[in-house]
Design a protein around this motif. Sequence first.
Motif, PDB file in Angstrom:
ATOM      1  N   LYS A   1      39.491  43.179  32.026  1.00 15.02           N
ATOM      2  CA  LYS A   1      39.039  43.363  33.401  1.00 15.02           C
ATOM      3  C   LYS A   1      40.242  43.404  34.335  1.00 15.02           C
ATOM      4  O   LYS A   1      40.343  44.238  35.230  1.00 15.02           O
ATOM      5  CB  LYS A   1      38.128  42.178  33.753  1.00 15.02           C
ATOM      6  CG  LYS A   1      37.388  42.330  35.062  1.00 15.02           C
ATOM      7  CD  LYS A   1      36.398  41.184  35.220  1.00 15.02           C
ATOM      8  CE  LYS A   1      35.919  41.072  36.650  1.00 15.02           C
ATOM      9  NZ  LYS A   1      35.125  39.864  36.861  1.00 15.02           N
ATOM     10  N   ARG A   2      41.132  42.500  34.075  1.00 13.67           N
ATOM     11  CA  ARG A   2      42.308  42.408  34.925  1.00 13.67           C
ATOM     12  C   ARG A   2      43.158  43.670  34.805  1.00 13.67           C
ATOM     13  O   ARG A   2      43.659  44.200  35.793  1.00 13.67           O
ATOM     14  CB  ARG A   2      43.105  41.165  34.560  1.00 13.67           C
ATOM     15  CG  ARG A   2      44.525  41.243  34.976  1.00 13.67           C
ATOM     16  CD  ARG A   2      45.059  40.107  35.751  1.00 13.67           C
ATOM     17  NE  ARG A   2      46.462  40.403  36.001  1.00 13.67           N
ATOM     18  CZ  ARG A   2      47.325  39.543  36.399  1.00 13.67           C
ATOM     19  NH1 ARG A   2      46.956  38.310  36.655  1.00 13.67           N
ATOM     20  NH2 ARG A   2      48.578  39.873  36.591  1.00 13.67           N
TER      21      ARG A   2
ATOM     22  N   ILE B   1      44.233  35.506  38.765  1.00 12.19           N
ATOM     23  CA  ILE B   1      44.698  35.806  37.405  1.00 12.19           C
ATOM     24  C   ILE B   1      43.659  36.662  36.669  1.00 12.19           C
ATOM     25  O   ILE B   1      43.972  37.719  36.151  1.00 12.19           O
ATOM     26  CB  ILE B   1      44.990  34.507  36.621  1.00 12.19           C
ATOM     27  CG1 ILE B   1      46.140  33.752  37.302  1.00 12.19           C
ATOM     28  CG2 ILE B   1      45.342  34.830  35.175  1.00 12.19           C
ATOM     29  CD1 ILE B   1      46.467  32.425  36.680  1.00 12.19           C
ATOM     30  N   CYS B   2      42.402  36.201  36.652  1.00 10.94           N
ATOM     31  CA  CYS B   2      41.414  36.947  35.866  1.00 10.94           C
ATOM     32  C   CYS B   2      40.505  37.807  36.737  1.00 10.94           C
ATOM     33  O   CYS B   2      39.643  38.512  36.221  1.00 10.94           O
ATOM     34  CB  CYS B   2      40.585  35.989  35.017  1.00 10.94           C
ATOM     35  SG  CYS B   2      39.582  34.873  36.009  1.00 10.94           S
ATOM     36  N   CYS B   3      40.669  37.710  38.051  1.00  8.20           N
ATOM     37  CA  CYS B   3      39.887  38.504  39.003  1.00  8.20           C
ATOM     38  C   CYS B   3      38.401  38.130  38.993  1.00  8.20           C
ATOM     39  O   CYS B   3      37.559  38.909  39.409  1.00  8.20           O
ATOM     40  CB  CYS B   3      40.024  39.997  38.735  1.00  8.20           C
ATOM     41  SG  CYS B   3      41.675  40.513  38.395  1.00  8.20           S
ATOM     42  N   GLU B   4      38.075  36.958  38.485  1.00  8.49           N
ATOM     43  CA  GLU B   4      36.684  36.515  38.452  1.00  8.49           C
ATOM     44  C   GLU B   4      36.281  36.018  39.843  1.00  8.49           C
ATOM     45  O   GLU B   4      37.061  35.299  40.483  1.00  8.49           O
ATOM     46  CB  GLU B   4      36.561  35.405  37.393  1.00  8.49           C
ATOM     47  CG  GLU B   4      35.154  34.953  37.073  1.00  8.49           C
ATOM     48  CD  GLU B   4      34.265  36.085  36.559  1.00  8.49           C
ATOM     49  OE1 GLU B   4      34.591  36.662  35.517  1.00  8.49           O
ATOM     50  OE2 GLU B   4      33.248  36.378  37.231  1.00  8.49           O
TER      51      GLU B   4
ATOM     52  N   GLY C   1      38.288  39.032  30.055  1.00  7.44           N
ATOM     53  CA  GLY C   1      38.952  38.735  31.331  1.00  7.44           C
ATOM     54  C   GLY C   1      40.226  39.534  31.475  1.00  7.44           C
ATOM     55  O   GLY C   1      40.516  40.120  32.519  1.00  7.44           O
TER      56      GLY C   1
ATOM     57  N   LYS D   1      41.644  46.429  36.700  1.00  4.10           N
ATOM     58  CA  LYS D   1      41.820  46.230  38.135  1.00  4.10           C
ATOM     59  C   LYS D   1      43.249  46.601  38.539  1.00  4.10           C
ATOM     60  O   LYS D   1      43.484  47.250  39.568  1.00  4.10           O
ATOM     61  CB  LYS D   1      41.527  44.775  38.472  1.00  4.10           C
ATOM     62  CG  LYS D   1      41.423  44.544  39.959  1.00  4.10           C
ATOM     63  CD  LYS D   1      40.682  43.264  40.286  1.00  4.10           C
ATOM     64  CE  LYS D   1      40.598  43.116  41.800  1.00  4.10           C
ATOM     65  NZ  LYS D   1      41.363  42.000  42.320  1.00  4.10           N
TER      66      LYS D   1
END
Lengths: 517, 153
Positions: free
Chosen positions: B7-8, A144-147, B4, B11
Amino acid sequence: MDSDDDFNSSQMSDEDIMGDQDSDVSVEDGLPPAQSMDQDDVGFESQDKDIMPSKHAFDVDFTVYSPQQIQAYQDKQIEDVSSILGQPPEATAILLRHLRWNKERLIDQYMEKTEDILESAGLGETAQTHPPRLEKVAGFVCDICCEDDANQDTFAMKCEHRFCVDCYKQYLSTKIKDEGEAARIRCPGDGCNRVVDSKSLDLLVGEDIKDRYQVLLTRTYVDDKENLRWCPAPNCIYALQCGVKDKDLLQIVPTVHCECGHDFCFGCSLNDHQPAPCALVKKWLKKCEDDSETANWISANTKECPKCNSTIEKNGGCNHMTCRKCRNEFCWMCMGVWSEHGTSWYNCNRFEEKSGTEARDAQAKSRQSLERYLHYYNRYANHEQSAKLDKDIYLKTEKKMTALQTTTGMSWIEVQFLDAASQALQQCRQTLKWTYAFAYYLARNNATEIFEDNQKDLEMAVENLSEMFEKPIDQLQGLKVEMLDKTAYCTKRRIILLDDTAENLKSGNWEFNVSLS
Amino acid sequence: MSTGAKKRIMKEYGECMADTPPGMKINFDEQNMTEWEVLMDGPDGSSYAGGHFKLKITFPNEYPFKPPVVSFKTKIYHPNVSNDDKGSMCLGLLRPDEWKPPNKVVAVLRLIHNLLVEPNPDDSIEPSIANEYKENRKEFDKNAKDWVKRYAK
């Protein structure tokens, strides 16, 4: 309009009410009602209670529950079924909600095909495993957040759709707070139908969201059950249980009385509309809402100027019309130019022709049906209006009575007769109002005459009582006994009317000029 | 919008560039990354062939917990696109109760592409167009092509 008639909600013992409660999946066992009420409206006329049967034809049995009681009962049911199925309570809760709290069906289906029912409830395999917990997983990237921080906590249910805790939390709070979902929140994984259980939820979200979740769960519980309904009054917290089913609504008008004082119909949640059945109420409200009747009036009473199309109402006189706007002179009957009428000044030749006769008939018919409607509508609207005015006068009177109390030293209890009278008036006007909608759809037969008599009697009683409210304050104290009498009489007339209509409705003696279904 | 989410979106933009559905071009503005402009050619062989459509994709503040919002800036005769100045779409993935946070914009773009190839009249936003699509395909094709000529050249 709400009639806050909490004064006449006599507290009865619950025994007989609980006794003949509907026997299907029921709330009665183990759940003491907040208060059980009987529609015994006699109020002050306590001597009548001995003479009259305690239950009227228009009464229905019902019970009022507080949210805590519903919650407690839910918990108890979950616990019971949980021990039968050998499933943990949080999974049992999901299963019960999945089958809309029909525990017999759940147990049957569970015994027969365990896997299927778990699957369809969104539980997948057996939920009877280790408790949910947070984990740190090496090389994990949250979808979801690519963390991709290796130190972050992650969570997944049995379906193994793993996300970081922050995203999981955010997902759940969005669902609960923004979308108001509770019982059917699915795993955030793409295409996954597994339902998030309460234990996983407890692990992930804070107290405020948990509380909201519980409130929503209780709400879905009531919404799921056919025999439970929330009181529609604003800010009221109670739910009511009643055994009347949708299919019964043609024979019965189930008015229930909430603890908060609100009277409403269990069938449609609208304000009390006895004696008219729900289906008629719906039709009537729609009819009143539609502008069709206004249009009807216009078509019955007006015509358009053939030249400039202004709408003209003929307010008497001969057929020789002169449009006020464009000065066009024409004949009201044939709509033709007046100058062509030659010498037959007051008699249009086309008047006797077939097309003219037909037009006249159509107009007369339209006017007649309109007048019939207006007859009933005016009386309906009048009672609605009068009820408001009655209340206004009462509120003014009450203020003065409070002043009187302080100056003359009269006790609070001594002025309560006014309150009782006002409540009775509100309630009777509410009934009267709906008798007119009822009558509008009623086809004439033997029973209608009695109904109309009852209606007339109640109306007279109500107007008599209403009139007393307009008396000057200083006279009111002297009228106390008379007012008490009139209040009791109104209430009695209302019961007689409702008894008669309810009995005839039950036995199908009414004929309506529209189809109810 | 949280870092977040940004960032997403970045991406996802990268993913879309690497794997853009056929006939689509994305205009991305880093200063305003929550609004994407998509230029799309009507798929060959569909009623929209030869048309050039401009779409806007808006990411809500709660993205990716709420679905992105798609609107056609170019008028299009389609059962699943509202026939008003919004040109909105609301079906499948784009519905809040269907959307799951791991879903990606690229899937949304594919959905749009597929819907132009094959409209879904059973989940329509314009019932009359849906009805025409089902009952009188010829007339529908004619109207769709007509609109392409009028608005999407």
